[in-house]
Design a protein around this motif. Structure first.
Motif, PDB file in Angstrom:
ATOM      1  N   GLU A   8      -1.681 -24.619  -2.103  1.00  0.00           N
ATOM      2  CA  GLU A   8      -1.133 -23.640  -1.161  1.00  0.00           C
ATOM      3  C   GLU A   8       0.388 -23.683  -1.200  1.00  0.00           C
ATOM      4  O   GLU A   8       1.049 -22.643  -1.168  1.00  0.00           O
ATOM      5  CB  GLU A   8      -1.652 -23.928   0.251  1.00  0.00           C
ATOM      6  N   SER A   9       0.946 -24.875  -1.309  1.00  0.00           N
ATOM      7  CA  SER A   9       2.395 -25.021  -1.393  1.00  0.00           C
ATOM      8  C   SER A   9       2.918 -24.377  -2.677  1.00  0.00           C
ATOM      9  O   SER A   9       3.948 -23.704  -2.667  1.00  0.00           O
ATOM     10  CB  SER A   9       2.769 -26.501  -1.349  1.00  0.00           C
ATOM     11  N   LYS A  10       2.212 -24.571  -3.789  1.00  0.00           N
ATOM     12  CA  LYS A  10       2.623 -23.960  -5.051  1.00  0.00           C
ATOM     13  C   LYS A  10       2.541 -22.437  -4.959  1.00  0.00           C
ATOM     14  O   LYS A  10       3.416 -21.736  -5.449  1.00  0.00           O
ATOM     15  CB  LYS A  10       1.740 -24.456  -6.192  1.00  0.00           C
ATOM     16  N   ARG A  11       1.515 -21.936  -4.307  1.00  0.00           N
ATOM     17  CA  ARG A  11       1.395 -20.486  -4.135  1.00  0.00           C
ATOM     18  C   ARG A  11       2.541 -19.948  -3.302  1.00  0.00           C
ATOM     19  O   ARG A  11       3.088 -18.894  -3.591  1.00  0.00           O
ATOM     20  CB  ARG A  11       0.063 -20.147  -3.459  1.00  0.00           C
ATOM     21  N   GLU A  12       2.866 -20.668  -2.249  1.00  0.00           N
ATOM     22  CA  GLU A  12       3.962 -20.234  -1.372  1.00  0.00           C
ATOM     23  C   GLU A  12       5.286 -20.258  -2.133  1.00  0.00           C
ATOM     24  O   GLU A  12       6.099 -19.343  -2.010  1.00  0.00           O
ATOM     25  CB  GLU A  12       4.041 -21.118  -0.134  1.00  0.00           C
ATOM     26  N   GLN A  13       5.496 -21.265  -2.953  1.00  0.00           N
ATOM     27  CA  GLN A  13       6.722 -21.337  -3.767  1.00  0.00           C
ATOM     28  C   GLN A  13       6.769 -20.167  -4.748  1.00  0.00           C
ATOM     29  O   GLN A  13       7.811 -19.541  -4.930  1.00  0.00           O
ATOM     30  CB  GLN A  13       6.775 -22.659  -4.532  1.00  0.00           C
ATOM     31  N   PHE A  14       5.622 -19.896  -5.370  1.00  0.00           N
ATOM     32  CA  PHE A  14       5.571 -18.788  -6.323  1.00  0.00           C
ATOM     33  C   PHE A  14       5.816 -17.451  -5.621  1.00  0.00           C
ATOM     34  O   PHE A  14       6.538 -16.592  -6.132  1.00  0.00           O
ATOM     35  CB  PHE A  14       4.212 -18.777  -7.040  1.00  0.00           C
ATOM     36  N   ARG A  15       5.244 -17.269  -4.439  1.00  0.00           N
ATOM     37  CA  ARG A  15       5.455 -16.053  -3.669  1.00  0.00           C
ATOM     38  C   ARG A  15       6.934 -15.883  -3.343  1.00  0.00           C
ATOM     39  O   ARG A  15       7.495 -14.798  -3.473  1.00  0.00           O
ATOM     40  CB  ARG A  15       4.623 -16.062  -2.377  1.00  0.00           C
ATOM     41  N   ARG A  16       7.591 -16.965  -2.919  1.00  0.00           N
ATOM     42  CA  ARG A  16       9.025 -16.887  -2.609  1.00  0.00           C
ATOM     43  C   ARG A  16       9.839 -16.559  -3.859  1.00  0.00           C
ATOM     44  O   ARG A  16      10.801 -15.791  -3.809  1.00  0.00           O
ATOM     45  CB  ARG A  16       9.493 -18.213  -1.989  1.00  0.00           C
ATOM     46  N   TYR A  17       9.427 -17.136  -4.980  1.00  0.00           N
ATOM     47  CA  TYR A  17      10.098 -16.853  -6.253  1.00  0.00           C
ATOM     48  C   TYR A  17       9.993 -15.354  -6.584  1.00  0.00           C
ATOM     49  O   TYR A  17      10.993 -14.715  -6.949  1.00  0.00           O
ATOM     50  CB  TYR A  17       9.477 -17.703  -7.362  1.00  0.00           C
ATOM     51  N   GLY A  22      12.869 -10.088  -6.760  1.00  0.00           N
ATOM     52  CA  GLY A  22      12.733  -8.645  -6.612  1.00  0.00           C
ATOM     53  C   GLY A  22      11.443  -8.073  -7.173  1.00  0.00           C
ATOM     54  O   GLY A  22      11.240  -6.863  -7.156  1.00  0.00           O
ATOM     55  N   VAL A  23      10.565  -8.937  -7.668  1.00  0.00           N
ATOM     56  CA  VAL A  23       9.316  -8.464  -8.254  1.00  0.00           C
ATOM     57  C   VAL A  23       8.438  -7.807  -7.196  1.00  0.00           C
ATOM     58  O   VAL A  23       7.865  -6.740  -7.430  1.00  0.00           O
ATOM     59  CB  VAL A  23       8.568  -9.629  -8.949  1.00  0.00           C
ATOM     60  N   LEU A  24       8.330  -8.424  -6.045  1.00  0.00           N
ATOM     61  CA  LEU A  24       7.467  -7.870  -4.997  1.00  0.00           C
ATOM     62  C   LEU A  24       7.951  -6.491  -4.550  1.00  0.00           C
ATOM     63  O   LEU A  24       7.140  -5.571  -4.381  1.00  0.00           O
ATOM     64  CB  LEU A  24       7.381  -8.818  -3.801  1.00  0.00           C
ATOM     65  N   ASP A  25       9.253  -6.333  -4.372  1.00  0.00           N
ATOM     66  CA  ASP A  25       9.790  -5.034  -3.956  1.00  0.00           C
ATOM     67  C   ASP A  25       9.518  -3.961  -5.020  1.00  0.00           C
ATOM     68  O   ASP A  25       9.135  -2.835  -4.693  1.00  0.00           O
ATOM     69  CB  ASP A  25      11.292  -5.122  -3.701  1.00  0.00           C
ATOM     70  N   THR A  26       9.715  -4.328  -6.279  1.00  0.00           N
ATOM     71  CA  THR A  26       9.504  -3.373  -7.361  1.00  0.00           C
ATOM     72  C   THR A  26       8.041  -2.972  -7.456  1.00  0.00           C
ATOM     73  O   THR A  26       7.725  -1.774  -7.556  1.00  0.00           O
ATOM     74  CB  THR A  26       9.979  -3.968  -8.702  1.00  0.00           C
ATOM     75  N   THR A  28       5.813  -3.142  -5.132  1.00  0.00           N
ATOM     76  CA  THR A  28       5.472  -2.390  -3.929  1.00  0.00           C
ATOM     77  C   THR A  28       5.913  -0.943  -4.054  1.00  0.00           C
ATOM     78  O   THR A  28       5.160  -0.024  -3.721  1.00  0.00           O
ATOM     79  CB  THR A  28       6.108  -3.038  -2.688  1.00  0.00           C
ATOM     80  N   SER A  29       7.121  -0.710  -4.558  1.00  0.00           N
ATOM     81  CA  SER A  29       7.615   0.659  -4.681  1.00  0.00           C
ATOM     82  C   SER A  29       6.819   1.441  -5.724  1.00  0.00           C
ATOM     83  O   SER A  29       6.537   2.632  -5.531  1.00  0.00           O
ATOM     84  CB  SER A  29       9.102   0.685  -4.997  1.00  0.00           C
ATOM     85  N   VAL A  30       6.430   0.799  -6.823  1.00  0.00           N
ATOM     86  CA  VAL A  30       5.633   1.487  -7.841  1.00  0.00           C
ATOM     87  C   VAL A  30       4.248   1.817  -7.299  1.00  0.00           C
ATOM     88  O   VAL A  30       3.741   2.924  -7.481  1.00  0.00           O
ATOM     89  CB  VAL A  30       5.535   0.635  -9.135  1.00  0.00           C
ATOM     90  N   LEU A  31       3.638   0.861  -6.615  1.00  0.00           N
ATOM     91  CA  LEU A  31       2.318   1.111  -6.031  1.00  0.00           C
ATOM     92  C   LEU A  31       2.388   2.177  -4.932  1.00  0.00           C
ATOM     93  O   LEU A  31       1.481   2.993  -4.795  1.00  0.00           O
ATOM     94  CB  LEU A  31       1.713  -0.183  -5.503  1.00  0.00           C
ATOM     95  N   ALA A  32       3.474   2.190  -4.183  1.00  0.00           N
ATOM     96  CA  ALA A  32       3.649   3.223  -3.160  1.00  0.00           C
ATOM     97  C   ALA A  32       3.791   4.592  -3.814  1.00  0.00           C
ATOM     98  O   ALA A  32       3.229   5.588  -3.326  1.00  0.00           O
ATOM     99  CB  ALA A  32       4.864   2.913  -2.301  1.00  0.00           C
ATOM    100  N   ALA A  33       4.526   4.658  -4.932  1.00  0.00           N
ATOM    101  CA  ALA A  33       4.672   5.922  -5.657  1.00  0.00           C
ATOM    102  C   ALA A  33       3.315   6.396  -6.173  1.00  0.00           C
ATOM    103  O   ALA A  33       3.005   7.592  -6.116  1.00  0.00           O
ATOM    104  CB  ALA A  33       5.654   5.762  -6.817  1.00  0.00           C
ATOM    105  N   LEU A  34       2.513   5.480  -6.654  1.00  0.00           N
ATOM    106  CA  LEU A  34       1.171   5.828  -7.119  1.00  0.00           C
ATOM    107  C   LEU A  34       0.317   6.337  -5.962  1.00  0.00           C
ATOM    108  O   LEU A  34      -0.408   7.316  -6.095  1.00  0.00           O
ATOM    109  CB  LEU A  34       0.510   4.618  -7.788  1.00  0.00           C
ATOM    110  N   CYS A  35       0.432   5.702  -4.829  1.00  0.00           N
ATOM    111  CA  CYS A  35      -0.330   6.098  -3.643  1.00  0.00           C
ATOM    112  C   CYS A  35       0.077   7.502  -3.183  1.00  0.00           C
ATOM    113  O   CYS A  35      -0.763   8.283  -2.740  1.00  0.00           O
ATOM    114  CB  CYS A  35      -0.093   5.086  -2.528  1.00  0.00           C
ATOM    115  N   GLU A  36       1.359   7.838  -3.313  1.00  0.00           N
ATOM    116  CA  GLU A  36       1.870   9.121  -2.842  1.00  0.00           C
ATOM    117  C   GLU A  36       1.621  10.261  -3.824  1.00  0.00           C
ATOM    118  O   GLU A  36       1.847  11.426  -3.482  1.00  0.00           O
ATOM    119  CB  GLU A  36       3.362   9.001  -2.545  1.00  0.00           C
ATOM    120  N   GLU A  37       1.184   9.938  -5.048  1.00  0.00           N
ATOM    121  CA  GLU A  37       0.885  10.984  -6.028  1.00  0.00           C
ATOM    122  C   GLU A  37      -0.251  11.859  -5.505  1.00  0.00           C
ATOM    123  O   GLU A  37      -1.290  11.348  -5.099  1.00  0.00           O
ATOM    124  CB  GLU A  37       0.453  10.366  -7.367  1.00  0.00           C
ATOM    125  N   THR A  38      -0.039  13.171  -5.510  1.00  0.00           N
ATOM    126  CA  THR A  38      -1.106  14.061  -5.058  1.00  0.00           C
ATOM    127  C   THR A  38      -2.199  14.163  -6.108  1.00  0.00           C
ATOM    128  O   THR A  38      -3.379  14.134  -5.778  1.00  0.00           O
ATOM    129  CB  THR A  38      -0.549  15.465  -4.741  1.00  0.00           C
TER     130      THR A  38
END
Length: 103
Positions: A8-17, A22-26, A28-38
């Protein structure tokens, strides 16, 4: 139980990494763009690759670019050779610096 906390600690470290880099933000934005596609694309993975910049040129397009590059390289070489020949001819008609000082 200790093994669970260590992983769990390793997962948390990896998540913070991922968050810090900026991987999570990127993602998230790509998946949000996919979600918004009509009109949802047939291949969601290709959509994600395209929006992440991982998708390179299509094979036909890449081949066309290679052909164009080879043609331009050949033209460049011909022009360089022509330039060299013209410079050599120009030298024949220009007075040399030694002749100018002697006069």
């Amino acid at each position: 139980m200790a093994h669970y906390r260590a992983s769990e600690s390793k997962r948390e470290q990896f998540r913070r990494y991922l968050e810090k880099s900026g991987v999570l933000d990127t993602l998230t934005s790509v998946l949000a763009a996919l979600c918004e596609e009509t009109d949802k694309p047939n291949n969601a993975l290709d959509f994600i690759k395209l929006h992440l910049g991982a998708a390179g040129p299509e094979p036909a397009e890449a081949e066309a670019l290679r052909t164009e590059m080879a043609d331009l390289q050949q033209k460049f070489n011909l022009l360089m050779e022509e330039n060299k020949e013209l410079r050599n001819r120009l030298v024949q008609y220009e007075p040399s610096p030694d002749n100018e000082t002697a006069e």
